[in-house]
Scaffold this active site. Structure first.
Site, short mmCIF file in Angstrom:
data_model
loop_
_atom_site.label_atom_id
_atom_site.label_comp_id
_atom_site.label_asym_id
_atom_site.label_seq_id
_atom_site.Cartn_x
_atom_site.Cartn_y
_atom_site.Cartn_z
N LYS A 79 62.43 67.34 32.37
CA LYS A 79 63.54 66.45 32.75
C LYS A 79 63.42 66.06 34.21
CE LYS A 79 68.61 66.19 32.69
NZ LYS A 79 69.87 66.86 32.28
N SER A 148 72.79 64.43 29.28
CA SER A 148 71.96 63.71 30.22
C SER A 148 70.46 63.86 29.92
CB SER A 148 72.25 64.21 31.63
OG SER A 148 71.96 65.59 31.74
N SER A 172 74.79 68.59 28.23
CA SER A 172 73.57 67.78 28.34
C SER A 172 72.33 68.35 27.68
CB SER A 172 73.25 67.51 29.82
OG SER A 172 74.23 66.71 30.39
#
Lengths: 441, 69
Positions: A79, A148, A172
């Site tokens: 990420k 996210s 997330s």
């Protein structure tokens, strides 16, 4: 034997360890999968193919020298709030486009030392908050991949990587797992190192792992967190599962129906499933989370927002500005309640091995949103390990997630129970990216 | 805005809105109003819970579960 996109962790390591294929071949196969589908899917923010090839060649050289690493040649996605040396950490924020990290985050460093191959950085919503990422849902390009950790959550079911890293400060990790149809795991708070990760809210931030199945996930988690990994503990023969019925009442009908069917199958397999409620009203958990989240996010971002006011997305900007106005006393009250709630929830696990609830209240929402975060917040605020398993489909034929929450520090036990659960409730297959939107028969 | 329940929510909301107007101007303040309302409600819930916690021994809230259980 040739490597292929969608291989499991054990298939890759067996193939590499056995000399059936090289790490460079594994890298090429996964880079081709990305080249083929990522223009449409947009899971990856940054890939440096030269770096990937150099790293793969180095891992092959290690093999030739006799090394057999536990994750030898396993590609991972990271990420884009987590530092990878040589790549920018953009975090969905244009002023950081050229902000190259000079060293790996601790979690990336650990994965590399285990033999993992970093393939690239995956898209995130800006600073891991609520402004949607460019990523599409691999089941339906018109639906949200959540947030996210949108890119990591989409890359795994798309067969671009078998494992990816994400993070969770509200929902997330788990929500992208549910919307995109993969397994997502958020460990106990503090169990994954945060060094080299852009903070959002320091008392709520967690790192987590995505994988296509529970075995892969458990393997990576154990290697990352256990000094001398052994097999998972044996799941209880009659697991005690608390079905959180209040969340069924807050769910869309197809989600509630599916979770009841999951509970029935677990009971048939021998689990003791009892309908319960959280010992703390959900509204209170949600409120405490929202106050701490807003205050810490404002503390982290206020100065940067002043410096780059035009570059912040509207949702994070509004959140930071409002959070900066919170009275200190309210934040202190919320912190005190968080500690009190953590104590109370621990008592509840005297009666249960895990709590069961839907991961999200609905299937994937429209792309302008990132989805309902409420159901993921209890595990975040209370720092509990939680996993989302893709166990079925809703009315729109999009994936649904089943969430299990475990006792703090009992992460391995939760993973063992998850392995037991998927024997009773099989996981869904991958999406068919060539006929985007249609699940395989 | 939910009805104030004796925890100063309306006052907090009013003060936040005044602060926001001074800091960001009328247009931005209006954009913030929804978020401020949300946070004010959350603060109200936190304040009520904190009062309950003071009345009860730590770890044993006397407050009934609002879900009815």
């Amino acid at each position: 034997m040739k490597p292929f996109a969608g291989m499991s962790v054990s298939e890759i390591t067996r193939g590499v360890h056995g000399g059936h294929f090289r790490v460079t071949e594994v890298a090429d196969v996964h880079l081709k999968q990305i080249a083929r589908y990522d223009e449409a899917l947009r899971a990856f923010a940054t890939i440096d193919r030269n770096l990937v090839h150099a790293e793969a060649a180095w891992l092959d050289a290690q093999y030739d020298a006799g090394a057999r690493l536990p994750l030898h040649g396993v590609p991972i996605g990271v990420k884009d709030i987590i530092d990878v040396a040589g790549l920018p950490t953009i975090a969905g924020f244009e002023p950081y486009r050229d902000k190259i990290a000079h060293r790996d985050a601790e979690i990336v460093s650990r994965l590399r030392s285990l033999g993992a191959l970093v393939l690239g950085k995956t898209h995130t919503t800006q600073f891991a908050v609520g402004d949607p990422a460019p990523t599409r849902n691999p089941w339906d390009p018109q639906r949200s991949p959540a947030g996210s950790s949108a890119g990591s959550g989409a890359a795994v079911p798309a067969g671009m990587v078998p494992v990816a890293l994400g993070s969770q400060t509200a929902g997330s990790m788990l929500r992208p797992a549910a919307f995109n149809g993969c397994v997502g795991f958020k460990p106990t708070y503090g169990w994954m190192p945060m060094d080299g990760v852009l903070p959002l809210c320091w008392s709520l931030d967690h790192l987590g792992i995505y994988a296509a199945n529970v075995d892969d996930l458990a393997c990576v988690f154990q290697l990352l967190t256990t000094p001398q990994p052994t097999s998972l503990p044996t799941a209880p023969t009659m697991p005690r599962i608390g079905l959180l019925s209040e969340f069924l009442e807050m769910s869309e009908p197809d989600v509630a129906t599916h979770l009841r069917a999951v509970a029935t199958r677990l009971a048939r397999r021998g689990a003791s499933v009892v309908q319960v409620n959280l010992p703390i009203p959900f509204d209170d958990i949600f409120a405490v989370h929202q106050v701490i989240f807003a205050a810490e996010m404002a503390s982290v971002h206020n100065a940067n927002l002043t410096r780059y006011p035009g570059d912040y997305g509207p949702r994070i900007r509004t959140g930071v500005e409002a959070g900066a106005l919170l009275p200190g006393t309210s934040v202190l009250h919320a912190q005190r309640l968080q500690r009190e709630f953590i104590s109370r929830i621990d008592d509840a696990f005297a009666s249960f091995d895990a709590l069961l609830l839907p991961t999200v209240s609905s299937e994937a929402c429209e792309r302008s949103e990132t989805g309902d975060r409420r159901f993921q917040i209890p595990a975040t605020l209370l720092g509990l390990p939680a996993i989302s398993l893709p166990t079925g489909f809703g009315d729109r034929n999009l994936p649904l997630g089943t969430q299990l929450i475990g006792r703090a520090g009992h992460d391995r036990e939760l993973l063992a129970l998850s392995a037991w659960v998927v024997e009773a409730v099989p996981l869904i297959d991958r999406p068919d990216l060539d006929g985007w939107g249609s699940p395989r028969a | 805005m939910k009805q104030d329940q004796g925890t100063g929510t309306e006052e907090v909301r009013r003060r936040l809105f005044v602060d926001a107007t001074e800091l960001y101007g009328d247009d931005r303040a209006r954009e913030l109003a929804e978020q401020i309302d949300h946070l004010a409600q959350m603060m109200s819930t936190v304040a009520r819970q904190t009062l309950d916690m003071r009345r009860a021994p730590l770890g044993k809230s006397t407050r009934p579960n609002r879900s009815g259980r």
